[in-house]
Design an enzyme around this catalytic site. Sequence first.
Site, PDB file in Angstrom:
ATOM      1  N   ALA A  65      -4.117  -7.777   1.490  1.00 20.51           N
ATOM      2  CA  ALA A  65      -5.137  -7.192   2.360  1.00 20.51           C
ATOM      3  C   ALA A  65      -4.468  -6.090   3.176  1.00 20.51           C
ATOM      4  CB  ALA A  65      -5.719  -8.264   3.263  1.00 20.51           C
ATOM      5  N   GLY A 109      -3.604 -11.042  -0.506  1.00 20.35           N
ATOM      6  CA  GLY A 109      -4.931 -10.856  -1.086  1.00 20.35           C
ATOM      7  C   GLY A 109      -4.881 -10.356  -2.523  1.00 20.35           C
ATOM      8  N   GLU A 112      -4.474 -13.378  -4.523  1.00 22.69           N
ATOM      9  CA  GLU A 112      -5.740 -14.121  -4.411  1.00 22.69           C
ATOM     10  C   GLU A 112      -6.840 -13.473  -5.256  1.00 22.69           C
ATOM     11  OE1 GLU A 112      -5.002 -13.833  -0.091  1.00 22.69           O
ATOM     12  OE2 GLU A 112      -5.888 -15.821  -0.016  1.00 22.69           O
ATOM     13  N   GLU A 132       1.735 -14.117   3.657  1.00 23.67           N
ATOM     14  CA  GLU A 132       1.008 -14.016   4.930  1.00 23.67           C
ATOM     15  C   GLU A 132       1.748 -14.706   6.067  1.00 23.67           C
ATOM     16  OE1 GLU A 132      -0.361 -14.802   2.017  1.00 23.67           O
ATOM     17  OE2 GLU A 132      -2.306 -13.815   1.778  1.00 23.67           O
TER      18      GLU A 132
HETATM   19  N1  CAA Z   1      -1.389  -3.208   3.864  1.00 24.29           N
HETATM   20  C1  CAA Z   1      -1.340  -1.917   4.249  1.00 24.29           C
HETATM   21  N2  CAA Z   1      -0.419  -1.037   3.777  1.00 24.29           N
HETATM   22  C2  CAA Z   1       0.462  -1.505   2.858  1.00 24.29           C
HETATM   23  C3  CAA Z   1       0.467  -2.836   2.417  1.00 24.29           C
HETATM   24  C4  CAA Z   1      -0.536  -3.716   2.951  1.00 24.29           C
HETATM   25  N3  CAA Z   1      -0.651  -5.001   2.550  1.00 24.29           N
HETATM   26  N4  CAA Z   1       1.488  -2.997   1.534  1.00 24.29           N
HETATM   27  C5  CAA Z   1       2.078  -1.795   1.418  1.00 24.29           C
HETATM   28  N5  CAA Z   1       1.476  -0.889   2.222  1.00 24.29           N
HETATM   29  C6  CAA Z   1       1.826   0.518   2.422  1.00 24.29           C
HETATM   30  C7  CAA Z   1       3.080   0.671   3.250  1.00 24.29           C
HETATM   31  O1  CAA Z   1       2.787   0.573   4.622  1.00 24.29           O
HETATM   32  C8  CAA Z   1       3.548   2.043   2.831  1.00 24.29           C
HETATM   33  O2  CAA Z   1       2.764   3.004   3.490  1.00 24.29           O
HETATM   34  P1  CAA Z   1       3.492   4.255   4.266  1.00 24.29           P
HETATM   35  O3  CAA Z   1       4.103   5.052   3.133  1.00 24.29           O
HETATM   36  O4  CAA Z   1       2.343   4.946   4.931  1.00 24.29           O
HETATM   37  O5  CAA Z   1       4.500   3.659   5.164  1.00 24.29           O
HETATM   38  C9  CAA Z   1       3.157   2.091   1.347  1.00 24.29           C
HETATM   39  O6  CAA Z   1       2.157   1.098   1.170  1.00 24.29           O
HETATM   40  C10 CAA Z   1       4.326   1.766   0.434  1.00 24.29           C
HETATM   41  O7  CAA Z   1       4.850   0.508   0.821  1.00 24.29           O
HETATM   42  P2  CAA Z   1       6.406   0.263   1.110  1.00 24.29           P
HETATM   43  O8  CAA Z   1       7.047   1.521   1.608  1.00 24.29           O
HETATM   44  O9  CAA Z   1       6.521  -0.941   1.993  1.00 24.29           O
HETATM   45  O10 CAA Z   1       6.930  -0.037  -0.371  1.00 24.29           O
HETATM   46  P3  CAA Z   1       8.202  -0.915  -0.792  1.00 24.29           P
HETATM   47  O11 CAA Z   1       8.356  -0.669  -2.254  1.00 24.29           O
HETATM   48  O12 CAA Z   1       9.347  -0.660   0.103  1.00 24.29           O
HETATM   49  O13 CAA Z   1       7.743  -2.447  -0.556  1.00 24.29           O
HETATM   50  C11 CAA Z   1       6.223  -4.327  -0.669  1.00 24.29           C
HETATM   51  C12 CAA Z   1       6.706  -3.008  -1.320  1.00 24.29           C
HETATM   52  C13 CAA Z   1       7.321  -5.410  -0.779  1.00 24.29           C
HETATM   53  C14 CAA Z   1       4.982  -4.770  -1.442  1.00 24.29           C
HETATM   54  C15 CAA Z   1       5.883  -4.079   0.836  1.00 24.29           C
HETATM   55  O14 CAA Z   1       5.026  -2.953   0.922  1.00 24.29           O
HETATM   56  C16 CAA Z   1       5.186  -5.228   1.510  1.00 24.29           C
HETATM   57  O15 CAA Z   1       5.827  -6.200   1.854  1.00 24.29           O
HETATM   58  N6  CAA Z   1       3.841  -5.129   1.697  1.00 24.29           N
HETATM   59  C17 CAA Z   1       3.095  -6.125   2.427  1.00 24.29           C
HETATM   60  C18 CAA Z   1       2.885  -7.381   1.593  1.00 24.29           C
HETATM   61  C19 CAA Z   1       2.088  -8.392   2.397  1.00 24.29           C
HETATM   62  O16 CAA Z   1       2.518  -8.884   3.412  1.00 24.29           O
HETATM   63  N7  CAA Z   1       0.886  -8.765   1.882  1.00 24.29           N
HETATM   64  C20 CAA Z   1       0.015  -9.704   2.540  1.00 24.29           C
HETATM   65  C21 CAA Z   1      -0.993  -8.981   3.373  1.00 24.29           C
HETATM   66  S1  CAA Z   1      -1.985 -10.073   4.393  1.00 24.29           S
HETATM   67  C22 CAA Z   1      -3.189 -10.703   3.375  1.00 24.29           C
HETATM   68  O17 CAA Z   1      -3.238 -10.395   2.201  1.00 24.29           O
HETATM   69  C23 CAA Z   1      -4.172 -11.606   4.051  1.00 24.29           C
HETATM   70  C24 CAA Z   1      -5.120 -12.309   3.159  1.00 24.29           C
HETATM   71  O18 CAA Z   1      -4.787 -13.217   2.425  1.00 24.29           O
HETATM   72  C25 CAA Z   1      -6.523 -11.986   3.261  1.00 24.29           C
END
Ligand code: CAA
Length: 258
Positions: A65, A109, A112, A132
Site C-alpha cells: 500500500a 498490500g 495481499e 507492515e
Molecule cells: N509506498 C509508497 N512509495 C513506495 C513504496 C510504498 N509501499 N515502496 C516503494 N516506494 C517508492 C519509494 O519511496 C521510492 O520513491 P522515491 O524515489 O520518490 O524515493 C521508489 O518507490 C523506489 O523505492 P526504493 O528507492 O525504496 O527502492 P529500493 O529498490 O531501494 O527498495 C523496497 C525496494 C525494498 C521494495 C523498498 O521500496 C520498500 O521497502 N518499500 C516498502 C515496502 C513496504 O513496507 N510495504 C508495505 C506497505 S504497508 C501495506 O501494504 C499495508 C497493507 O497491508 C494495507
Amino acid sequence: MAYQNLIVETEDHVALIRLNRPDALNALNSDLVRELADALQEADRNDNIRAIVVTGSEKAFAAGADIKEMAGKTYADVFATNMFGDDFKRITGTRKPVIAAVSGYALGGGCELAMACDFIVCADTARFGQPEINLGIIPGMGGTQRLARLIGRSKAMDMVLTGRFMDAAEAERAGLVSRIFPAAKLVPEALAIARKIAEKSRLSVMAAKECVHRAEETSLDEGILFERRSFAALFSTEDQKEGMGAFMDKREPQFRDR
Ligand code: CAA
C-alpha cells in the site's frame, strides 16, 4: 475505459492488466486499487474475455500500500472510509479466473493483492513479504488471513511478525505459488496458462472457481455438498454433453458456454 495507473490489453480472450506506477514500485494508492477493481469488473462483464492476468513490472508486482498516502491518516480516516475494504471486495468478487503473475517485490498490500487472485505464478526473482510490522501496523488487505490459510500458521506468523521476505523457491515449497518461471518468460507463460483456461467452458470454469474458494470459507461437509450440487448442475448444460461427447468421438470439444 481509460486508466491512469493501469495498462490493460486484451488478446485471445485474455485480459492482461498491468499495474503501472513505476516510480513508486506500483505502490497501491487508493486510485490504483479503485481502478483495478473497475478493470476487473469491466473484464467480468466483457463476454469476449474468459480469463485475466494481473501483473506488475519486472522489479515489482507491487511494493505494498502507498505509505506516503497513508502516513498522515488517523484511525477515524481509515475506519470511516473502510480503507481498501470496498475495492478489495470488488476485486475478490471477480467471477472469471484471475492469475497473479509476480515478478520482483510483492510486499504488504502487493502480496495481499497476489493472494486475492485465484492463484499465483511467479518469476525466479519474486520476493514475497508482509513487512507492515516494520511500519508499526499490520497487514490490512487480508494478509493475516489469506497467508495463514495458504501457507499455514507457522510460516504466516514468521512472515507477519518478522517482516522477512520469502524468495520464489520458498514460496513454491510453501504452496503460496503454483509455478516459477524465468523472469523474461513470466508474462508469456502466465498468458499461456490463461489461454488454456479460456479454451474451457466458461460455466465449468466459474463453477470450479466458486467451489475451490469454498474450501477456504466453509467446513469440509458443507464444501463437499456445495461441490456436489455444482457438479450436478453442470449436467444441465450443453457443454457437459459436448465435452463428454467429444471425448467419446475422439475430437476436441467446441464449448458454447451453454
Ligand atoms: N509506498 C509508497 N512509495 C513506495 C513504496 C510504498 N509501499 N515502496 C516503494 N516506494 C517508492 C519509494 O519511496 C521510492 O520513491 P522515491 O524515489 O520518490 O524515493 C521508489 O518507490 C523506489 O523505492 P526504493 O528507492 O525504496 O527502492 P529500493 O529498490 O531501494 O527498495 C523496497 C525496494 C525494498 C521494495 C523498498 O521500496 C520498500 O521497502 N518499500 C516498502 C515496502 C513496504 O513496507 N510495504 C508495505 C506497505 S504497508 C501495506 O501494504 C499495508 C497493507 O497491508 C494495507
